[in-house]
Design a protein around this motif. Structure first.
Motif, short mmCIF file in Angstrom:
data_model
loop_
_atom_site.label_atom_id
_atom_site.label_comp_id
_atom_site.label_asym_id
_atom_site.label_seq_id
_atom_site.Cartn_x
_atom_site.Cartn_y
_atom_site.Cartn_z
N THR B 125 0.84 -1.19 0.00
CA THR B 125 0.00 0.00 0.00
C THR B 125 0.88 1.25 0.00
O THR B 125 0.62 2.20 -0.73
CB THR B 125 -0.91 0.00 1.25
OG1 THR B 125 -1.66 -1.21 1.24
CG2 THR B 125 -1.85 1.17 1.27
N LYS B 148 -1.74 -6.18 -9.96
CA LYS B 148 -3.07 -6.14 -9.32
C LYS B 148 -4.06 -5.54 -10.32
O LYS B 148 -3.66 -4.94 -11.32
CB LYS B 148 -3.04 -5.23 -8.08
CG LYS B 148 -2.04 -5.62 -7.02
CD LYS B 148 -2.59 -6.72 -6.17
CE LYS B 148 -1.61 -7.07 -5.06
NZ LYS B 148 -1.96 -8.29 -4.36
N THR B 152 -8.29 -2.66 -7.50
CA THR B 152 -7.64 -3.01 -6.23
C THR B 152 -6.70 -1.89 -5.79
O THR B 152 -6.66 -1.52 -4.61
CB THR B 152 -6.83 -4.33 -6.39
OG1 THR B 152 -7.71 -5.33 -6.87
CG2 THR B 152 -6.20 -4.76 -5.09
N GLN B 156 -6.72 0.36 -2.49
CA GLN B 156 -5.54 0.44 -1.60
C GLN B 156 -5.23 1.90 -1.26
O GLN B 156 -4.96 2.23 -0.10
CB GLN B 156 -4.32 -0.18 -2.31
CG GLN B 156 -4.24 -1.69 -2.19
CD GLN B 156 -3.00 -2.24 -2.88
OE1 GLN B 156 -2.63 -1.79 -3.95
NE2 GLN B 156 -2.38 -3.24 -2.28
N ARG B 159 -7.82 3.34 1.06
CA ARG B 159 -7.62 2.87 2.45
C ARG B 159 -6.41 3.54 3.09
O ARG B 159 -6.40 3.83 4.29
CB ARG B 159 -7.45 1.34 2.46
CG ARG B 159 -8.77 0.64 2.22
CD ARG B 159 -8.63 -0.86 2.31
NE ARG B 159 -9.92 -1.49 2.03
CZ ARG B 159 -10.07 -2.73 1.60
NH1 ARG B 159 -9.00 -3.47 1.40
NH2 ARG B 159 -11.26 -3.23 1.38
#
Lengths: 191, 183
Positions: B125, B148, B152, B156, B159
């Protein structure tokens, strides 16, 4: 801030929105949502703080010692590669020389050894009449191998490049005999 | 790629690869190792690397090497626990506010507390965040490097922004206070 599926989706889109990477439809969707949602406006502010802060981080000059170490390793790699090529070249030339000598030895049997001698010791004629002991075959094989190795060394170390230059017009008598012995033993299924 | 082309690539990209590694690892010695290793790998794979994508290739290698270093280091050192990290972030923000109306200093302090806060992110991340914001790479490019899906990587980064919320709010607050003081 209240969360619903709409906010979750918009928050994920905010990164691309702030980067200017959204298509027109999604861009319009985000803008409509931002007008109505204070929570997502706060999230956009955090997104911009993150973007501005990290994008403005200065480049740190790479120390010269790193570049020097990389180039030293590259040079070492190249030197190893050159040495490997030299080794392959040496072995290759040596194999080629031995191959040439082996071929030359066979040819010498036919062309260099005088026809009078060939007439006296005819391996084909001897095949049917003479069998060789294992010791004789091993000795002959050793003598041929030794002579070829000697010739290879001479070719490697001198200006000579062919077996006839090394041995003159004919092979040493003992080798000629050994070559004949091996040839006839092979013919007779002994080698 | 011949040696001259390699030297040119080394000159062009060394600062970016080194900076990326320093900011990811927060350790100049480890970053030097990573940079050296990344370029040496490039030299050894020079015939396999697309010259048009050499920067992305270098960042991908640097990313993997940084992860290796982080994992090795994690076993050797004790990391700052989250509550202590929060305190460090707050102290940094207070110092920034106490320093007065200096936007450069605020930015520097915000950067410091952000990087500190980022050290608790998962390696991948953190790399995605650095690649996007610092390297200026598109999400699609990052997705290719990290192998990825694009969606996704977007999640990431979303988040990460959530995890960094405390540091970002303090940074934004510092900026807002300075705005008020200077207008």
């Amino acid at each position: 801030m209240t969360f619903d599926t709409g906010c979750d989706r918009i928050e994920i889109l905010l990164t691309s929105y702030a980067a200017g990477d959204l298509g027109p439809d999604e861009h319009a969707e985000v803008e409509r949502h931002l007008v109505a949602c204070q929570g997502c406006r706060g999230e956009l502010l955090r997104e911009r703080t993150l973007r501005d802060t990290l994008a403005s981080m200065p480049l740190i000059p790479c120390p010269d010692r790193v570049t020097d170490a990389v180039m030293a390793a590259v040079d070492a790699d190249e030197n190893r590669a050159r040495a490997a090529i030299r080794r392959i070249g040496f072995h290759g030339r040596r194999r080629a020389a031995v191959g040439m000598l082996a071929a030359a030895a066979v040819l010498a049997l036919v062309f260099v050894v005088p026809s009078s001698e060939r007439a006296i010791v005819d391996p084909v004629a001897e095949t049917s009449e003479q069998t060789w002991s294992e010791e004789e075959i091993l000795t002959a094989r050793g003598e041929v191998r030794f002579t070829l190795a000697l010739a290879a060394r001479i070719i490697e170390k001198t200006e000579k490049s062919t077996i006839s230059e090394v041995f003159g017009q004919r092979l040493p008598g003992v080798v000629t005999k050994s070559v004949k012995t091996l040839a006839s033993s092979l013919e007779g299924g002994q080698g | 790629m011949d040696k001259n082309a390699f030297i040119e690539i080394l000159r062009t990209h060394r600062d970016r690869v080194f900076s990326y590694s320093v900011y990811c690892l927060r350790d100049r010695d480890d970053a030097e190792d990573v940079t050296q290793d990344a370029f040496l790998r490039l030299w050894r794979k020079r015939d396999e690397v697309d010259p048009d994508r050499v920067e992305a290739w270098l960042i991908r290698v640097a990313h993997n090497l940084c992860i290796d270093h982080t994992r090795r280091r994690r076993t050797a050192r004790n990391y700052v626990a989250r509550p202590e990290m929060k305190l460090a972030v707050e102290q940094a923000a207070s110092a920034a506010l106490a320093a007065g109306p200096d936007h450069g200093l605020v930015r520097e302090q915000t950067r410091t507390l952000l990087l500190d806060a980022m050290s608790v992110l998962h390696e991948e991340t953190r790399s995605a965040v650095m690649m996007h914001y610092f390297q200026g790479m598109k999400i699609e490019e990052i997705a290719r490097i990290l192998e990825k899906k694009t969606s996704t990587v977007k999640v990431q980064i979303h988040r990460a922004r959530k995890a960094l919320r405390g540091a970002l709010e303090l940074g934004a607050e510092c900026g807002a206070v300075l705005e008020r003081e200077t207008t």
